[in-house]
Design an enzyme around this catalytic site. Structure first.
Site, short mmCIF file in Angstrom:
data_model
loop_
_atom_site.label_atom_id
_atom_site.label_comp_id
_atom_site.label_asym_id
_atom_site.label_seq_id
_atom_site.Cartn_x
_atom_site.Cartn_y
_atom_site.Cartn_z
N SER A 16 0.81 -1.22 0.00
CA SER A 16 0.00 0.00 0.00
C SER A 16 0.84 1.27 0.00
O SER A 16 0.32 2.35 -0.30
CB SER A 16 -0.95 0.01 1.20
OG SER A 16 -0.23 0.18 2.40
N LYS A 54 0.83 4.86 6.80
CA LYS A 54 0.30 5.64 5.69
C LYS A 54 0.97 7.01 5.69
O LYS A 54 1.69 7.38 6.61
CB LYS A 54 -1.22 5.83 5.81
CG LYS A 54 -2.03 4.55 5.93
CD LYS A 54 -2.03 3.72 4.66
CE LYS A 54 -2.82 2.43 4.84
NZ LYS A 54 -2.70 1.53 3.67
#
Length: 323
Positions: free
Chosen positions: A116, A171
């Protein structure tokens, strides 16, 4: 496995000799018994009761520290302690205390579990997380006791996953409290300002679950708040997947109150609430992030990712700074 370790440890402890050998050390049964019991307790607390590693370390540090003080008060002249429980468990205190301090207040290791955050971070990277970049936090409660810095747009941050806090996610923060985040036709805007992205070609990477299968994405040079990094996009994907929004809709994640989603996944717009952050993966179309499960509360912040210290599959990545 944790329960098995507890049982085997207890058997070894109770059946082993409680006398010191000629070298003044406790028998192997006692030593291995206590070690396996500690491993078992750790497994039960973490796997069964879902305690965080920090909470378990704090508990072990407190118990062994009290035993260490008890031993020091009774045996001030460094004579041998004949209480095997007190003597052996107190010996763990310095090691556990050092690990607790380093991991809680200095740096914590973390392994990248997925793609990701490609292309900057790849599955298999072992990274270090700066625990004091955003403040010295109270263990377990994770509230800031001594501020040392603020989370800024563009920072790569490790945090407890809001829906399952026992898991850690990584993230990039694209919005802080008060920001208006808009992602329209896969172009990011922060407070009405378009974030420039320059195409640099295609990027191919293996599927996380099936290395024989490959994914192809377009690679872009991006900039956010003065930070330079690359992002990936797949041309056939929308700005968000509406079906995933529905999957997360039953969680009280604040998206309904603070976000507007447009039809067919073309765009969304969110206002970041006070004390929270909006996080997105650099691999924009292969990331479960704030678009779906909501905002990241400040109390869930673990720290700032800054360094790749190991990757067994790609040794050349060792020493890479995280942008």
């Amino acid at each position: 496995m944790a329960l098995a370790a507890l049982c085997v440890g207890a058997i070894m402890l109770f059946s082993g000799s409680k006398q010191r050998n000629e070298a003044g050390e406790w028998g192997s049964g006692v030593q291995w018994g206590y070690l396996l019991i500690m491993v078992g307790i750790f497994g039960v607390l973490s796997g069964g009761l879902k305690w965080s590693f920090t909470a378990i370390l704090l508990l072990f540090t407190a118990i062994t520290g009290l035993l260490w003080l008890w031993k020091k008060c009774l045996h001030k002249n460094e004579q041998l302690d004949n209480n095997h429980f007190r003597d052996y468990m107190a010996g763990f205190f310095p090691i556990i205390a050092v690990i607790f301090v380093l991991r809680t207040f200095v740096a914590e290791p973390f392994q990248i579990p997925s793609s990701s955050m490609r292309p900057g971070l790849v599955k298999g990277d072992f990274i270090l997380v700066n625990k004091f970049a955003y403040g010295i936090r109270v263990p377990v409660l994770n509230s800031v006791a001594i501020p040392t810095g603020k989370i800024e747009r563009g920072d790569v941050v490790v945090f407890n996953y809001p829906l399952r806090p026992e898991l850690n996610y990584i993230k990039r923060i694209v919005g802080v409290s008060g920001d208006v985040i808009e992602y329209k036709d896969k172009i990011l805007m922060v407070n009405g300002e378009v974030q420039t992205e320059t195409p640099v070609g295609s990027y191919t990477y293996p599927d996380d679950n099936n290395p024989q299968q490959e994914w192809v994405a377009e690679r872009f040079q991006a900039a956010l708040n003065g930070k330079q990094f690359d992002v990936l996009k797949k041309v056939d994907r929308p700005s968000f997947e509406p079906r995933f929004i529905n999957e997360y809709s039953y969680y009280n994640n604040g998206l309904k109150e603070h976000c507007t989603y447009f039809d067919e996944g073309s765009a969304f717009k969110c206002t970041v609430p006070e004390g929270k952050y909006f996080a997105m993966g650099d691999n924009r179309d292969s990331s479960a992030d704030s678009r779906y499960w909501g905002f990241v509360d400040d109390r869930l912040i673990v720290g700032k990712a800054f360094f790749v210290w190991l990757n067994l599959n790609e040794l050349g990545r060792i020493g890479t700074n995280i942008q």
